[in-house]
Design an enzyme around this catalytic site. Structure first.
Site, PDB file in Angstrom:
ATOM      1  N   GLY A  56      -1.097 -14.503  -5.876  1.00  0.00           N
ATOM      2  CA  GLY A  56      -0.916 -15.098  -6.927  1.00  0.00           C
ATOM      3  C   GLY A  56      -1.293 -13.402  -7.696  1.00  0.00           C
ATOM      4  N   ASP A  98      -1.221  -4.301   8.429  1.00  0.00           N
ATOM      5  CA  ASP A  98      -2.230  -4.003   8.954  1.00  0.00           C
ATOM      6  C   ASP A  98      -3.081  -3.637   7.910  1.00  0.00           C
ATOM      7  OD1 ASP A  98      -5.587  -4.178   9.031  1.00  0.00           O
ATOM      8  OD2 ASP A  98      -5.410  -3.599  11.501  1.00  0.00           O
ATOM      9  N   ASP A 113      -8.210  -8.104  -1.882  1.00  0.00           N
ATOM     10  CA  ASP A 113      -8.349  -9.551  -1.754  1.00  0.00           C
ATOM     11  C   ASP A 113      -8.514  -9.814  -1.275  1.00  0.00           C
ATOM     12  OD1 ASP A 113      -8.603 -12.032  -2.792  1.00  0.00           O
ATOM     13  OD2 ASP A 113      -6.765 -12.735  -3.200  1.00  0.00           O
ATOM     14  N   CYS A 166     -13.518 -14.645  -3.042  1.00  0.00           N
ATOM     15  CA  CYS A 166     -13.198 -15.671  -3.472  1.00  0.00           C
ATOM     16  C   CYS A 166     -15.150 -16.061  -2.604  1.00  0.00           C
ATOM     17  CB  CYS A 166     -12.836 -16.879  -3.291  1.00  0.00           C
ATOM     18  SG  CYS A 166     -11.768 -17.150  -1.927  1.00  0.00           S
TER      19      CYS A 166
END
Length: 327
Positions: A56, A98, A113, A166
């Protein structure tokens, strides 16, 4: 566009909604769309998107004109990323690696992220409190530390690092960034302004980081209200040898400046010197600035009390090593 939930209530498979096959849009929580926007205008810039799948944020960056390198260790998730980019008719370099050890760049910007406990998605996944434990958060925080430390080495001088999760847990957000800034003085926080999040000042911390909560963006219809709980911080790497190291009004160097320890290696440049200072646990650092920023001397003491001397004339060069008794 403003931060908002969709104005549309639809049913059925997402892939069957109008415009999906044509690549007119992709699905993303409004809060999850914010971190990539913190990089500003990315057109023509090189951006590494670490832990990128399913893509995204990669799509956001590519749509903004960035030259994106999307990195993830999962081949299956990267396949999904490729499918999403193909449907959206967007391009990015895709790398299976990685992200804690991958070598490339340096980049104008890096987006991390990071894998996390996902406690911020509790409004959509109410089983999260039963699936995640304190031990999980400890392991994830250790991974996030490795990701942050490595991501900072991929930046150009003056480059921007955006870190996001998140998670609602401070160990995975505010605490991780505070620890990174303490370890690496070459990084500084660039606070986020309310106008960068459509004027929603309630989504910002006093330090200027992003902290959305499930209760944000309330609405009469719960299907069109709320956000995922997302944390994001924007950091900037100082230039290789910032002028701030010079004393105020100092027009006739050389001048000796004591440097903070530990972790000062991050401010001294890249490559061999930094790696050696990390390996030898440098402390008691003395930095001498000469008549221009390409000429300097550096002394640091290692964990076994040996002093190591470098000079810089276009690049860092080892001068010698001597025991503390000769200092």
């Amino acid at each position: 566009s403003d931060v908002c939930s969709s104005d549309l209530i639809a049913s059925g498979l997402v892939s069957q909604l109008p415009g999906f096959e044509e690549g007119a849009w992709w699905v993303q929580d409004a809060a999850a769309a914010l971190p990539a926007r913190l990089l500003g205008d990315v057109a023509g810039k090189t951006v590494a998107d670490l832990c990128a799948a399913p893509g995204g944020k990669t799509a956001q960056l590519a749509a903004g004109g960035a030259r994106v390198t999307a990195v993830d260790r999962s081949a299956a998730r990267l396949d999904r990323l490729r499918q999403n980019l193909a449907r959206l008719k967007l391009d990015a370099e895709i790398v299976k690696a990685d992200a804690t050890t991958w070598q490339a760049g340096p980049f104008d910007a890096v987006l991390v992220d990071a894998p996390c406990s996902a406690t911020g998605t509790i409004r959509r996944h109410p089983d999260i409190p039963w699936l995640k434990s304190e031990a999980d958060i400890v392991k994830l925080a250790a991974l996030q530390t490795r990701l942050l430390d490595h991501a900072s080495t991929l930046l150009k001088p003056g480059g921007t690092l955006v870190y996001c999760t998140c998670s609602l847990e401070p160990e995975e957000g505010e605490g991780a960034v505070a620890a990174l800034l303490a370890r690496d003085p070459s990084l500084r926080r660039r606070p986020i302004a309310p106008d960068e999040v459509a004027g929603h000042a309630e989504m910002l911390t006093v330090e200027g980081d992003l902290r959305t909560l499930p209760c944000h963006l309330p609405g009469a219809d719960p299907r069109l209200a709320g956000l995922d709980g997302v944390y994001a911080a924007r950091l900037v790497r100082e230039d290789d040898e910032p002028q701030s190291w010079r004393a105020e009004g100092d027009t006739n160097p050389p001048s000796v400046k004591p440097a903070p320890t530990p972790g000062f290696y991050g401010a001294l440049g890249y490559g061999k010197l930094r790696d050696e200072m990390k390996e030898k646990r440098a402390s008691h650092i003395i930095f001498v600035v000469r008549d221009d920023s390409s000429k300097a001397d550096l002394l640091f003491q290692t964990a076994d009390s040996t002093w190591v001397a470098y000079n810089r004339y276009g690049g860092w060069n080892l001068v010698g090593q001597f025991p503390a008794s000769l200092a």
